[in-house]
Motif scaffolding. Structure first.
Motif, PDB file in Angstrom:
ATOM      1  N   THR A 100      19.876  33.270  46.187  1.00 16.84           N
ATOM      2  CA  THR A 100      20.802  32.240  45.281  1.00 16.84           C
ATOM      3  C   THR A 100      22.023  32.470  45.809  1.00 16.84           C
ATOM      4  O   THR A 100      22.799  33.585  45.501  1.00 16.84           O
ATOM      5  CB  THR A 100      20.578  32.551  43.925  1.00 16.84           C
ATOM      6  OG1 THR A 100      19.129  32.579  43.742  1.00 16.84           O
ATOM      7  CG2 THR A 100      21.235  31.465  43.027  1.00 16.84           C
TER       8      THR A 100
ATOM      9  N   GLU B 151      17.891  23.871  48.242  1.00 17.46           N
ATOM     10  CA  GLU B 151      17.887  23.042  47.106  1.00 17.46           C
ATOM     11  C   GLU B 151      18.715  23.328  46.005  1.00 17.46           C
ATOM     12  O   GLU B 151      19.346  24.631  45.967  1.00 17.46           O
ATOM     13  CB  GLU B 151      16.489  22.666  46.441  1.00 17.46           C
ATOM     14  CG  GLU B 151      15.955  24.130  45.760  1.00 17.46           C
ATOM     15  CD  GLU B 151      14.558  23.980  45.132  1.00 17.46           C
ATOM     16  OE1 GLU B 151      14.537  23.111  44.352  1.00 17.46           O
ATOM     17  OE2 GLU B 151      13.504  24.664  45.846  1.00 17.46           O
TER      18      GLU B 151
ATOM     19  N   SER C  37      20.355  24.063  42.583  1.00 13.78           N
ATOM     20  CA  SER C  37      19.866  24.705  41.265  1.00 13.78           C
ATOM     21  C   SER C  37      21.115  24.974  40.446  1.00 13.78           C
ATOM     22  O   SER C  37      22.081  24.830  40.740  1.00 13.78           O
ATOM     23  CB  SER C  37      19.053  25.884  41.652  1.00 13.78           C
ATOM     24  OG  SER C  37      18.299  26.320  40.498  1.00 13.78           O
TER      25      SER C  37
END
Length: 240
Positions: free
Chosen positions: A226, A185, A187
């Motif tokens: 990330t 997703e 972010s």
């Protein structure tokens, strides 16, 4: 270039001019664009207007902001297929990029409720937790938090996880990796992520969570990654 009488917002005119310069290679990957102050003075507009144009391009991944240095044209993004289970090191080498790892923290902790569920462990059982920075040609690419079941992988060490972890599992331990369940997703970079990845707080990032399973159906890894939004894009081939 800027028509202040036009109904088109000035920030959008600046934005599209910079986009054109990037697409036409007048501004090349890694090259700094003029500063907010320089652009504001050149076109006699406010720095806030310039900032909006630059922010929009950064959110698209065309520009990357570096703390204390300015905004730069983003390097070409690395494409990672979603239908193939590969390690970070394998992905990098396949593209002619030298992978690297900086281990930031390696410790034994008690599994949280969420991690216990993902690794199919009793709540509170001991796991290895590893925080590491993944590099491509020395440049930060991704920040990972890796959780591993201590009982299943008793000999894991900090030195082992500096290299290709999947290679160790398959070649050294003789286990077979079968599949993974992964979600991703968009972010925005937290303060810690911005520090690790050398990007501005709030920069777009891709957040991945993956649980990987052995051929016997048991999970051996849960990772939260990330990825820098300016360097990565994920590609899926779909057939009907």
């Amino acid at each position: 270039m800027i028509d202040k009488q036009s109904p088109i917002p000035i920030y959008y005119q600046i934005q599209e001019h910079l986009r054109s310069m990037i697409e036409n290679k007048e501004l090349k990957p890694g090259e700094a664009i003029p500063s907010e102050r320089e652009l504001a003075e050149k076109y006699e507009i406010s720095r806030m207007t310039v900032r909006q144009a630059i922010t929009n391009l950064a959110n698209e991944g065309l520009l990357v902001r570096e703390k204390g240095k300015g905004s730069f044209v983003a390097e070409k993004k690395i494409e990672q297929p979603l239908m193939q289970l590969t390690s970070f090191s394998e992905d990098m080498r396949r593209r002619g990029i030298e992978p690297g790892t900086l281990v930031k923290e390696f410790q034994i902790v008690k599994a949280s409720v969420k991690i216990s569920e993902e690794l199919q462990l009793p709540e509170g059982e001991e796991i290895y937790q590893l925080n590491r920075l993944r590099l491509g040609d020395g440049e930060p690419m991704a920040y990972e938090i890796l959780s591993l079941p201590k009982e299943k992988l008793p000999l894991i060490s900090e030195e082992i996880v500096k290299g290709s972890f999947y290679n160790y599992i398959e070649k050294e331990m003789g286990l077979s990796i079968e599949r993974a369940v992964q979600s991703f997703e968009p972010s925005l970079a937290t303060e810690l992520e911005s520090e690790m990845l050398n990007i501005e707080v709030g920069s777009p990032v891709l957040l991945l969570r993956r649980t990987t399973y052995l051929s016997d159906g048991s999970p051996f890894e849960h990772v939260k990654s990330t990825y820098r939004g300016d360097r990565y894009k994920f590609v899926a081939e779909m057939k009907r």
